[in-house]
Write a protein that holds these residues in place. Structure first.
Motif: not given
Ligand SMILES: Nc1nc2c(ncn2[C@@H]2O[C@H](COP(=O)(O)OP(=O)(O)OP(=O)(O)O)[C@@H](O)[C@H]2O)c(=O)[nH]1
Ligand SMILES: [Zn+2]
Length: 216
Positions: A102, A104-105, A173
């Motif tokens: 991912c 975002h993380h 996440c």
């Protein structure tokens, strides 16, 4: 690549060129390793202790592998395996294991993909469908974009009557941190051509991916 030109308007060559665009690394290996060392220090660790001494190198290598899809060429991946074939029956490859990260993380997205198309004079080598899926999975992703990119690639390469892609996955996440919801699954789909227009075609696809194969 789809920002300006819809995928169905791209020629095969344009599709390959768009998909094969490779971002150039702007920092050295040593700088990347140094950044991981800084992270370890920030976490209160001693990056010079025996167990962590090679960790910066390992982390960089692992991340480079997990994002190696940026450097793959669709041309090479296809190896010419697009064939003229006079069939208009649905081709479905389901339960393709999928491991992505991912954006975002930079944590894993684990799941599977189901990919179908209805040919229009051309078919693609079956393994290449899974390889296209891997190429996009090995990038920093959001699941919606991953799903769309797989569908756009097939649409651009084969100009089929339709493409259907469903991705079902769990986001680490959301499991190990943040909202902490193990057992949650995110399902995304991209329906193009006949699958978008014709509810019957879409239903046939959906029922085929729900059906449990008997050879398990
Ligand atoms: N739409 C979408 N969202 C994703 C995907 N992967 C992770 N996210 C979400 O990205 C969002 C980032 O939200 P932020 O509030 O900026 O980050 P955060 O504080 O780490 O959020 P929490 O996970 O809620 O703790 C979160 O809601 C994640 O669940 C994905 O593939 N698609
Ligand atoms: Zn995330």
């Amino acid at each position: 690549m789809t920002a300006q030109i819809p995928a169905h308007n791209l020629s095969v060559d344009q599709t390959i060129a768009a998909i094969s665009a490779q971002p150039q690394p702007r920092v050295s290996q040593a700088e990347m390793e140094q950044a991981v060392r800084t992270l370890l220090l920030g976490l209160g660790e001693d990056p010079d202790r025996e167990g962590l001494r090679d960790t910066p190198k390992r982390v960089v290598k692992a991340l480079q592998f997990l994002t190696s899809g940026y450097h793959q060429s669709l041309d090479e991946l296809l190896n010419g395996a697009v064939f003229h074939e006079d069939t208009d029956e649905m081709v479905l490859v389901r339960d393709i294991d999928l491991f992505s990260s991912c954006e975002h993380h930079i944590l894993p997205i684990l799941g599977r993909a189901h990919i179908a198309y209805i040919p229009n004079g051309k078919v693609i080598g079956l393994s290449k469908i899974a390889r296209i899926c891997e190429m996009y999975a090995r990038r920093l992703q959001v699941q919606e974009r991953l799903t769309q990119q797989i569908a756009n690639a097939l649409q651009g390469l084969l100009k089929p009557q339709g493409v259907a892609v469903v991705v079902e996955s769990t986001h680490i996440c959301m499991v190990m941190r943040g909202v902490q919801k193990p057992g949650s699954w995110t399902v995304t789909s991209s329906m193009q051509g006949i699958f978008a227009e014709d509810a019957k075609a879409r239903q046939e696809f959906m029922s085929l991916i729900r059906h449990n194969p008997s050879f398990h």
